[in-house]
Design a protein around this motif. Structure first.
Motif, mmCIF file in Angstrom:
data_model
loop_
_atom_site.group_PDB
_atom_site.id
_atom_site.type_symbol
_atom_site.label_atom_id
_atom_site.label_comp_id
_atom_site.label_asym_id
_atom_site.label_seq_id
_atom_site.Cartn_x
_atom_site.Cartn_y
_atom_site.Cartn_z
ATOM 1 N N MET A 104 104.665 -23.146 36.047
ATOM 2 C CA MET A 104 104.811 -22.619 37.409
ATOM 3 C C MET A 104 106.302 -22.515 37.699
ATOM 4 O O MET A 104 107.099 -23.300 37.202
ATOM 5 N N ASP B 209 101.835 -26.261 44.314
ATOM 6 C CA ASP B 209 102.474 -25.484 43.249
ATOM 7 C C ASP B 209 103.976 -25.738 43.181
ATOM 8 O O ASP B 209 104.549 -25.761 42.091
ATOM 9 N N THR C 80 107.211 -17.227 41.257
ATOM 10 C CA THR C 80 105.773 -16.966 41.234
ATOM 11 C C THR C 80 105.114 -17.500 42.494
ATOM 12 O O THR C 80 104.244 -16.847 43.078
#
Length: 87
Positions: A47, A70, A51
């Motif tokens: 990650m 995230d 993104t």
């Protein structure tokens, strides 16, 4: 368009991404181009902050908690691969 409920986290992400030292966290790791042959062995779920920001805009998160998870994953992966003493 950024959902209203995520506007604050999106703005915070943008500030981080504009920071002069954000480069390594801003785009996905490319193990081949970066010479990190074992990256995918150690990091099961890559990650990066770019993104995350793109997913905020595309409606990929239902709430700020999902974004936080995230973002935490970005730093978890960094520590996992580089170790806690890496700068």
């Amino acid at each position: 368009k950024v959902p209203a409920a995520l506007l604050g986290v999106y703005e915070a992400l943008q500030e981080v991404l504009w920071h002069s030292e954000a480069g390594p966290l801003a785009t996905p790791v490319d193990p081949e181009a970066d010479g990190l042959a074992h990256y995918r062995v150690l990091v099961a779920q890559p990650m990066d902050l770019g993104t995350v920001a793109a997913r905020v805009v595309s409606g990929g998160y239902a709430n700020p908690q999902e974004v936080r998870e995230d973002v935490a994953l970005v730093f978890k992966n960094c520590l996992l691969y580089n170790g806690p003493d890496h700068e």
